[in-house]
Scaffold this motif. Structure first.
Motif, PDB file in Angstrom:
ATOM      1  N   UNK A 100       6.682  -4.988  -3.954  1.00 22.33           N
ATOM      2  CA  UNK A 100       5.387  -5.615  -4.235  1.00 22.33           C
ATOM      3  C   UNK A 100       5.088  -5.611  -5.726  1.00 22.33           C
ATOM      4  N   UNK A 101       5.367  -4.498  -6.390  1.00 19.03           N
ATOM      5  CA  UNK A 101       5.142  -4.394  -7.824  1.00 19.03           C
ATOM      6  C   UNK A 101       6.041  -5.335  -8.611  1.00 19.03           C
ATOM      7  N   UNK A 102       7.281  -5.497  -8.140  1.00 24.29           N
ATOM      8  CA  UNK A 102       8.210  -6.411  -8.801  1.00 24.29           C
ATOM      9  C   UNK A 102       7.711  -7.845  -8.734  1.00 24.29           C
ATOM     10  N   UNK A 103       7.250  -8.262  -7.571  1.00 28.98           N
ATOM     11  CA  UNK A 103       6.723  -9.617  -7.409  1.00 28.98           C
ATOM     12  C   UNK A 103       5.451  -9.821  -8.244  1.00 28.98           C
ATOM     13  N   UNK A 104       4.608  -8.807  -8.249  1.00 31.63           N
ATOM     14  CA  UNK A 104       3.370  -8.887  -9.031  1.00 31.63           C
ATOM     15  C   UNK A 104       3.672  -9.030 -10.523  1.00 31.63           C
ATOM     16  N   UNK A 105       4.625  -8.243 -11.002  1.00 29.57           N
ATOM     17  CA  UNK A 105       4.974  -8.289 -12.426  1.00 29.57           C
ATOM     18  C   UNK A 105       5.579  -9.639 -12.804  1.00 29.57           C
ATOM     19  N   UNK A 106       6.323 -10.244 -11.885  1.00 26.35           N
ATOM     20  CA  UNK A 106       6.956 -11.543 -12.165  1.00 26.35           C
ATOM     21  C   UNK A 106       5.921 -12.658 -12.254  1.00 26.35           C
ATOM     22  N   UNK A 107       5.043 -12.730 -11.283  1.00 21.85           N
ATOM     23  CA  UNK A 107       4.099 -13.843 -11.220  1.00 21.85           C
ATOM     24  C   UNK A 107       2.973 -13.735 -12.252  1.00 21.85           C
ATOM     25  N   UNK A 108       2.681 -12.528 -12.718  1.00 23.34           N
ATOM     26  CA  UNK A 108       1.607 -12.373 -13.700  1.00 23.34           C
ATOM     27  C   UNK A 108       2.128 -11.929 -15.067  1.00 23.34           C
ATOM     28  N   UNK A 109       3.464 -11.878 -15.213  1.00 24.81           N
ATOM     29  CA  UNK A 109       4.105 -11.525 -16.484  1.00 24.81           C
ATOM     30  C   UNK A 109       3.574 -10.184 -17.010  1.00 24.81           C
ATOM     31  N   UNK A 110       3.685  -9.146 -16.177  1.00 24.80           N
ATOM     32  CA  UNK A 110       3.207  -7.812 -16.513  1.00 24.80           C
ATOM     33  C   UNK A 110       4.364  -6.813 -16.479  1.00 24.80           C
ATOM     34  N   UNK A 111       4.118  -5.614 -16.975  1.00 25.08           N
ATOM     35  CA  UNK A 111       5.123  -4.559 -16.946  1.00 25.08           C
ATOM     36  C   UNK A 111       5.460  -4.195 -15.501  1.00 25.08           C
ATOM     37  N   UNK A 112       6.744  -4.215 -15.170  1.00 21.69           N
ATOM     38  CA  UNK A 112       7.170  -3.960 -13.790  1.00 21.69           C
ATOM     39  C   UNK A 112       6.851  -2.536 -13.344  1.00 21.69           C
ATOM     40  N   UNK A 113       7.118  -1.553 -14.218  1.00 21.41           N
ATOM     41  CA  UNK A 113       6.851  -0.171 -13.862  1.00 21.41           C
ATOM     42  C   UNK A 113       5.386   0.083 -13.557  1.00 21.41           C
ATOM     43  N   UNK A 114       4.520  -0.444 -14.418  1.00 24.99           N
ATOM     44  CA  UNK A 114       3.083  -0.260 -14.224  1.00 24.99           C
ATOM     45  C   UNK A 114       2.599  -0.953 -12.947  1.00 24.99           C
ATOM     46  N   UNK A 115       3.166  -2.125 -12.654  1.00 27.26           N
ATOM     47  CA  UNK A 115       2.768  -2.858 -11.442  1.00 27.26           C
ATOM     48  C   UNK A 115       3.175  -2.105 -10.183  1.00 27.26           C
ATOM     49  N   UNK A 116       4.368  -1.531 -10.197  1.00 29.58           N
ATOM     50  CA  UNK A 116       4.834  -0.743  -9.045  1.00 29.58           C
ATOM     51  C   UNK A 116       3.896   0.426  -8.792  1.00 29.58           C
ATOM     52  N   UNK A 117       3.527   1.116  -9.853  1.00 29.03           N
ATOM     53  CA  UNK A 117       2.684   2.296  -9.705  1.00 29.03           C
ATOM     54  C   UNK A 117       1.254   1.921  -9.325  1.00 29.03           C
ATOM     55  N   UNK A 118       0.741   0.818  -9.848  1.00 27.47           N
ATOM     56  CA  UNK A 118      -0.637   0.431  -9.505  1.00 27.47           C
ATOM     57  C   UNK A 118      -0.723   0.048  -8.032  1.00 27.47           C
ATOM     58  N   UNK A 119       0.334  -0.585  -7.498  1.00 26.82           N
ATOM     59  CA  UNK A 119       0.376  -0.886  -6.067  1.00 26.82           C
ATOM     60  C   UNK A 119       0.406   0.412  -5.267  1.00 26.82           C
ATOM     61  N   UNK A 120       1.212   1.372  -5.720  1.00 27.01           N
ATOM     62  CA  UNK A 120       1.291   2.667  -5.042  1.00 27.01           C
ATOM     63  C   UNK A 120      -0.049   3.391  -5.078  1.00 27.01           C
ATOM     64  N   UNK A 121      -0.740   3.296  -6.201  1.00 28.82           N
ATOM     65  CA  UNK A 121      -2.051   3.948  -6.329  1.00 28.82           C
ATOM     66  C   UNK A 121      -3.078   3.319  -5.387  1.00 28.82           C
ATOM     67  N   UNK A 122      -3.022   2.003  -5.232  1.00 32.71           N
ATOM     68  CA  UNK A 122      -3.908   1.344  -4.269  1.00 32.71           C
ATOM     69  C   UNK A 122      -3.608   1.827  -2.855  1.00 32.71           C
TER      70      UNK A 122
END
Length: 268
Positions: free
Chosen positions: A232-254
């Motif tokens: 989920x974080x990988x897909x989020x980082x791709x579509x919004x051009x964000x840091x992949x690591x941070x996106x993975x962790x923010x999904x986990x935090x949610x």
């Protein structure tokens, strides 16, 4: 939506997410049950020294970091066992030492031109074939040892004194767990970086524990949840051009917050 996985870099990222999730799910569960997150945090940040050594001597990043982290982890485990009443101080010193060594060696590296943020906060799209081979090897070792010594790890995790009475070499298995922890930390660097690894180790196992008290099932569920967070974080980082690591962790935090909210509501 999934057309991006036709590209090699995304295929590598997907394989890396699966491999790291398996290791983090298993080892993260053992870290949680044995209450070793403080030690894991110190080792994680101390591992930065291995990155500094790799840059300074032009060595492979994961190989150098793995060896340095393993040595550091054994030192921490030995000192914590010997001076248990001052374990927090020891972990803090090792944490600072590793970070300081890493920063100094990187400053002294004349040919340093690598994006340091990728190692601090992760860049799953930078995973290469040799990284996957190492991740696969670590996974194979972790799974093999868990299948071989599951009862021993279960015993020392829930009642170390009883395990010792039963004749289990608790010291050996404690150091074996520390070694597996060190390798798990190293293969997670590419995904989420040194700063965010602790969340990937702790959140899936915390959520999984609510669904079962059986160690094996918690490990499996934690690995599965980690895969969901990473994908989920990988897909989020791709579509919004964000840091992949941070996106993975923010999904986990949610996921963590949703799980916590459900627990609070159910207790009322």
């Amino acid at each position: 939506m999934f057309e991006i996985f036709h590209f090699t870099i995304f295929q590598n990222a997907l394989f890396a997410a699966i491999l790291v999730s398996i290791a983090c799910g298993i080892i993260g569960t053992l870290i949680m049950i044995n209450r070793l997150f403080s030690m894991a945090g110190g080792i994680t940040h101390g591992a930065f020294g291995g990155i500094g050594i790799a840059f300074y001597f032009s060595l492979p990043i994961l190989l150098s970091t793995s060896i340095f982290t393993l040595v550091l982890a054994f030192i921490v485990a030995f000192l914590v066992k010997r001076y248990e009443h001052r374990s927090d101080n020891i972990i803090a010193v090792i944490w600072a030492f590793g970070m300081a060594i890493g920063i100094i060696l990187i400053d002294l590296s004349p040919s340093y031109n690598t994006d340091l943020m990728a190692y601090l906060f992760g860049n799953i799209l930078a995973v290469e074939n040799q990284d996957l081979y190492l991740m696969g090897l670590i996974d194979a070792i972790v799974i093999f040892l868990m299948l071989l010594f599951y009862r021993q790890f279960e015993a020392i995790s829930f009642d170390a004194e009883f395990a010792k009475v039963r004749g289990i070499n608790t010291t050996f298995f404690h150091y074996l767990l520390i070694a597996l922890m060190a390798f798990c930390i190293c293969i997670s660097i590419r995904l989420v970086g040194l700063i965010l690894i602790m969340a990937l180790l702790s959140i899936p196992s915390f959520i999984a524990e609510n669904f079962s008290k059986k160690l094996g099932f918690i490990m499996i569920l934690a690995s599965f949840l980690s895969m969901i967070f990473c994908l989920s974080g990988l897909l989020l980082s791709y579509y919004f051009d964000l840091s992949s690591g941070a996106c993975i962790i923010i999904i986990a935090c949610f996921g963590f917050l949703i799980n916590l909210g459900i627990k609070i509501i159910c207790k009322r």
